[in-house]
Motif scaffolding. Structure first.
Motif, PDB file in Angstrom:
ATOM      1  N   CYS A   1     -19.367  14.992  93.619  1.00  0.00           N
ATOM      2  CA  CYS A   1     -17.920  14.797  93.597  1.00  0.00           C
ATOM      3  C   CYS A   1     -17.544  13.628  92.692  1.00  0.00           C
ATOM      4  CB  CYS A   1     -17.376  14.558  95.005  1.00  0.00           C
ATOM      5  SG  CYS A   1     -15.594  14.916  95.145  1.00  0.00           S
ATOM      6  N   ASP A   2     -18.545  13.031  92.026  1.00  0.00           N
ATOM      7  CA  ASP A   2     -18.270  11.979  91.049  1.00  0.00           C
ATOM      8  C   ASP A   2     -17.637  12.597  89.803  1.00  0.00           C
ATOM      9  OD1 ASP A   2     -19.358  10.081  92.705  1.00  0.00           O
ATOM     10  OD2 ASP A   2     -21.347  10.178  91.788  1.00  0.00           O
ATOM     11  N   ILE A   3     -16.752  11.864  89.175  1.00  0.00           N
ATOM     12  CA  ILE A   3     -16.117  12.320  87.935  1.00  0.00           C
ATOM     13  C   ILE A   3     -17.014  11.948  86.761  1.00  0.00           C
ATOM     14  CG2 ILE A   3     -14.126  12.044  86.423  1.00  0.00           C
ATOM     15  CD1 ILE A   3     -12.402  11.604  88.869  1.00  0.00           C
ATOM     16  N   ASP A   4     -17.349  12.938  85.959  1.00  0.00           N
ATOM     17  CA  ASP A   4     -18.244  12.777  84.818  1.00  0.00           C
ATOM     18  C   ASP A   4     -17.414  12.560  83.558  1.00  0.00           C
ATOM     19  OD1 ASP A   4     -20.247  12.858  82.952  1.00  0.00           O
ATOM     20  OD2 ASP A   4     -21.144  14.722  83.659  1.00  0.00           O
ATOM     21  N   GLU A   5     -17.376  11.337  83.077  1.00  0.00           N
ATOM     22  CA  GLU A   5     -16.644  11.030  81.854  1.00  0.00           C
ATOM     23  C   GLU A   5     -17.502  11.401  80.644  1.00  0.00           C
ATOM     24  OE1 GLU A   5     -13.633  10.200  81.904  1.00  0.00           O
ATOM     25  OE2 GLU A   5     -13.285   9.387  83.910  1.00  0.00           O
ATOM     26  N   LEU A   6     -16.887  12.101  79.670  1.00  0.00           N
ATOM     27  CA  LEU A   6     -17.648  12.527  78.494  1.00  0.00           C
ATOM     28  C   LEU A   6     -17.845  11.396  77.497  1.00  0.00           C
ATOM     29  CD1 LEU A   6     -16.313  16.118  77.797  1.00  0.00           C
ATOM     30  CD2 LEU A   6     -18.344  15.399  79.042  1.00  0.00           C
ATOM     31  N   GLU A   7     -16.932  10.414  77.489  1.00  0.00           N
ATOM     32  CA  GLU A   7     -17.107   9.290  76.587  1.00  0.00           C
ATOM     33  C   GLU A   7     -16.694   8.000  77.278  1.00  0.00           C
ATOM     34  OE1 GLU A   7     -13.135  10.932  76.306  1.00  0.00           O
ATOM     35  OE2 GLU A   7     -14.927  11.865  75.489  1.00  0.00           O
TER      36      GLU A   7
ATOM     37  N   ASP B   1     -28.797  15.409  85.996  1.00  0.00           N
ATOM     38  CA  ASP B   1     -28.188  14.299  85.276  1.00  0.00           C
ATOM     39  C   ASP B   1     -26.847  14.755  84.716  1.00  0.00           C
ATOM     40  OD1 ASP B   1     -27.918  11.763  84.260  1.00  0.00           O
ATOM     41  OD2 ASP B   1     -29.904  11.726  83.330  1.00  0.00           O
ATOM     42  N   ASP B   2     -26.106  13.821  84.117  1.00  0.00           N
ATOM     43  CA  ASP B   2     -24.736  14.098  83.725  1.00  0.00           C
ATOM     44  C   ASP B   2     -24.619  14.541  82.279  1.00  0.00           C
ATOM     45  OD1 ASP B   2     -25.384  11.614  82.619  1.00  0.00           O
ATOM     46  OD2 ASP B   2     -23.311  10.941  82.674  1.00  0.00           O
ATOM     47  N   LEU B   3     -23.410  14.941  81.892  1.00  0.00           N
ATOM     48  CA  LEU B   3     -23.098  15.193  80.506  1.00  0.00           C
ATOM     49  C   LEU B   3     -23.155  13.878  79.741  1.00  0.00           C
ATOM     50  CD1 LEU B   3     -20.031  17.561  81.034  1.00  0.00           C
ATOM     51  CD2 LEU B   3     -22.301  18.246  80.237  1.00  0.00           C
ATOM     52  N   GLY B   4     -23.759  13.892  78.583  1.00  0.00           N
ATOM     53  CA  GLY B   4     -23.919  12.672  77.808  1.00  0.00           C
ATOM     54  C   GLY B   4     -25.278  12.032  77.998  1.00  0.00           C
ATOM     55  N   SER B   5     -26.065  12.533  78.959  1.00  0.00           N
ATOM     56  CA  SER B   5     -27.404  11.994  79.195  1.00  0.00           C
ATOM     57  C   SER B   5     -28.411  12.720  78.309  1.00  0.00           C
ATOM     58  CB  SER B   5     -27.784  12.167  80.666  1.00  0.00           C
ATOM     59  OG  SER B   5     -28.026  13.543  80.951  1.00  0.00           O
ATOM     60  N   SER B   6     -29.669  12.319  78.416  1.00  0.00           N
ATOM     61  CA  SER B   6     -30.733  12.987  77.655  1.00  0.00           C
ATOM     62  C   SER B   6     -31.152  14.295  78.309  1.00  0.00           C
ATOM     63  CB  SER B   6     -31.953  12.060  77.534  1.00  0.00           C
ATOM     64  OG  SER B   6     -32.447  11.710  78.821  1.00  0.00           O
ATOM     65  N   ASN B   7     -30.632  14.561  79.509  1.00  0.00           N
ATOM     66  CA  ASN B   7     -30.958  15.791  80.231  1.00  0.00           C
ATOM     67  C   ASN B   7     -29.665  16.451  80.689  1.00  0.00           C
ATOM     68  OD1 ASN B   7     -32.402  17.816  81.606  1.00  0.00           O
ATOM     69  ND2 ASN B   7     -32.375  16.629  83.503  1.00  0.00           N
ATOM     70  N   GLU B   8     -28.863  16.895  79.723  1.00  0.00           N
ATOM     71  CA  GLU B   8     -27.579  17.502  80.038  1.00  0.00           C
ATOM     72  C   GLU B   8     -27.742  18.847  80.736  1.00  0.00           C
ATOM     73  OE1 GLU B   8     -24.189  15.919  76.973  1.00  0.00           O
ATOM     74  OE2 GLU B   8     -24.931  17.964  76.785  1.00  0.00           O
ATOM     75  N   PRO B   9     -26.816  19.199  81.619  1.00  0.00           N
ATOM     76  CA  PRO B   9     -26.837  20.535  82.232  1.00  0.00           C
ATOM     77  C   PRO B   9     -26.458  21.601  81.225  1.00  0.00           C
ATOM     78  CG  PRO B   9     -24.837  19.376  82.842  1.00  0.00           C
ATOM     79  CD  PRO B   9     -25.683  18.387  82.101  1.00  0.00           C
ATOM     80  N   LEU B  10     -26.916  22.821  81.461  1.00  0.00           N
ATOM     81  CA  LEU B  10     -26.489  23.939  80.625  1.00  0.00           C
ATOM     82  C   LEU B  10     -25.014  24.200  80.827  1.00  0.00           C
ATOM     83  CD1 LEU B  10     -27.206  26.434  78.791  1.00  0.00           C
ATOM     84  CD2 LEU B  10     -27.509  27.722  80.936  1.00  0.00           C
ATOM     85  N   VAL B  11     -24.574  24.184  82.096  1.00  0.00           N
ATOM     86  CA  VAL B  11     -23.186  24.469  82.456  1.00  0.00           C
ATOM     87  C   VAL B  11     -22.774  23.566  83.612  1.00  0.00           C
ATOM     88  CG1 VAL B  11     -21.614  26.212  83.392  1.00  0.00           C
ATOM     89  CG2 VAL B  11     -23.324  26.890  81.716  1.00  0.00           C
ATOM     90  N   VAL B  12     -21.504  23.147  83.602  1.00  0.00           N
ATOM     91  CA  VAL B  12     -20.909  22.449  84.746  1.00  0.00           C
ATOM     92  C   VAL B  12     -19.785  23.333  85.279  1.00  0.00           C
ATOM     93  CG1 VAL B  12     -19.654  20.425  85.536  1.00  0.00           C
ATOM     94  CG2 VAL B  12     -21.473  20.184  83.822  1.00  0.00           C
TER      95      VAL B  12
END
Length: 304
Positions: free
Chosen positions: A264-270, A227-238
């Motif tokens: 290759c999707d862009i992960d927006e933090l906000e 899952d992406d940054l900002g989700s309930s299951n964030e990665p440890l590192v990107v």
């Protein structure tokens, strides 16, 4: 992708180290150990520079705070955190004798915030505000100095997770995400993206591989749905993929089980309101690849 290690000299001007007892590790009240602390930055590709000033390192043990002032010649008083990527480190203190025992936290003390700045990908210079940075500093978790032992730690400053650009504010915010790694208990994850896969996935996402080649997401544990940054299951590192070599790397990863995946999707933090964005990213493979990281070893994963 650069893989060299650069070291900045620091003068450890410590406050007097009082004899402290009750550490639970040694019956002698004056037991000591030796510790080193480095600083690194998990890779980020959304900006060109993140400039801050670090003036001291503080360690909290019982009711005592031990402070080490930074040597002005070290470069840490005006440092671009993005210079500390791909395994590059700055030395904060090296082989310093400390009272043995449990420490509550380690803290980076910051300097004059008026000198902080962010340079975006277009070369624009923006102000950078660190909430409570001028008082509390940047704090991470605790650690143990064993009696008559030697330990070495790296503070991993995850700028990708920390840097926020709230709409309408006119400057960036730095809400620090720091991870303290025991250097004897970490490994490295490296690899590459097959050019055919990269071209296909980036084309599907509407990205240009020559300017954005995607990123590898590293989640803790097996049987994990990426899952992406900002989700309930964030990665440890990107870990961003290099646009020329299609390689990636993640350093100072604690030993253990992980699930890695590529997008290759862009992960927006906000989102447009400045709230954490939870997006639907397309990962390859969808279920990720399960790996085990061993201490002191490099684990290679190629996406084909």
């Amino acid at each position: 992708m650069k893989r060299s290690t650069q070291v900045f000299a620091v003068s450890a001007l410590a406050a007097a180290l009082a004899a402290c007892g009750g550490d639970g590790l040694n019956s002698s009240s004056d037991a000591t150990g030796t510790a080193s602390f480095n600083l690194t930055d998990a890779a980020v590709d959304s900006v060109q520079e993140v400039n801050i000033s670090i003036v001291a390192l503080e360690l909290k043990r019982d009711d005592e705070i031990i402070r080490f002032d930074v040597d002005p010649a070290s470069g840490l008083e005006n440092i671009n955190l993005l210079d500390l990527q791909d395994g590059t480190v700055a030395t904060l203190i090296s082989e310093q004798e400390l009272p043995a025992g449990q420490y509550e936290w380690v803290r980076l003390k910051l300097g004059d915030e008026s000198t902080f700045s962010v340079v975006d990908d277009n070369g624009g210079v923006h102000g950078l505000f660190v909430p409570s940075g001028d008082t509390r500093g940047l704090q991470t978790s605790g650690f143990v100095v064993p009696a008559d032992g030697i330990v070495s730690f790296t503070i991993d400053f995850d700028v990708r997770k920390s840097l926020i650009n709230p709409p309408g504010l006119g400057r960036y915010l730095l809400k620090p995400v720091l991870r303290l790694a025991d250097n004897s208990q970490v490994g490295t994850i490296t690899g590459a993206i097959d050019p055919t896969l990269l071209t296909q996935t980036c084309s599907d996402s509407g990205s240009n591989p020559s300017t954005y080649a995607g990123a590898v997401y590293i989640h803790e544990g097996h049987d994990v749905i990426p899952d992406d940054l900002g989700s309930s299951n964030e990665p440890l590192v990107v870990a961003p993929v290099d646009t020329e070599t299609y390689e990636y790397g993640a350093w100072f990863i604690p030993k253990g089980s992980y699930t890695v995946s590529y997008t290759c999707d862009i992960d927006e933090l906000e989102d447009t309101d400045g709230s954490p964005a939870d997006e639907d990213l397309t990962f390859v493979p969808a279920e990720g690849i399960e790996i085990v990281v061993q201490a002191g070893e490099e684990t290679s994963v190629t996406f084909e």
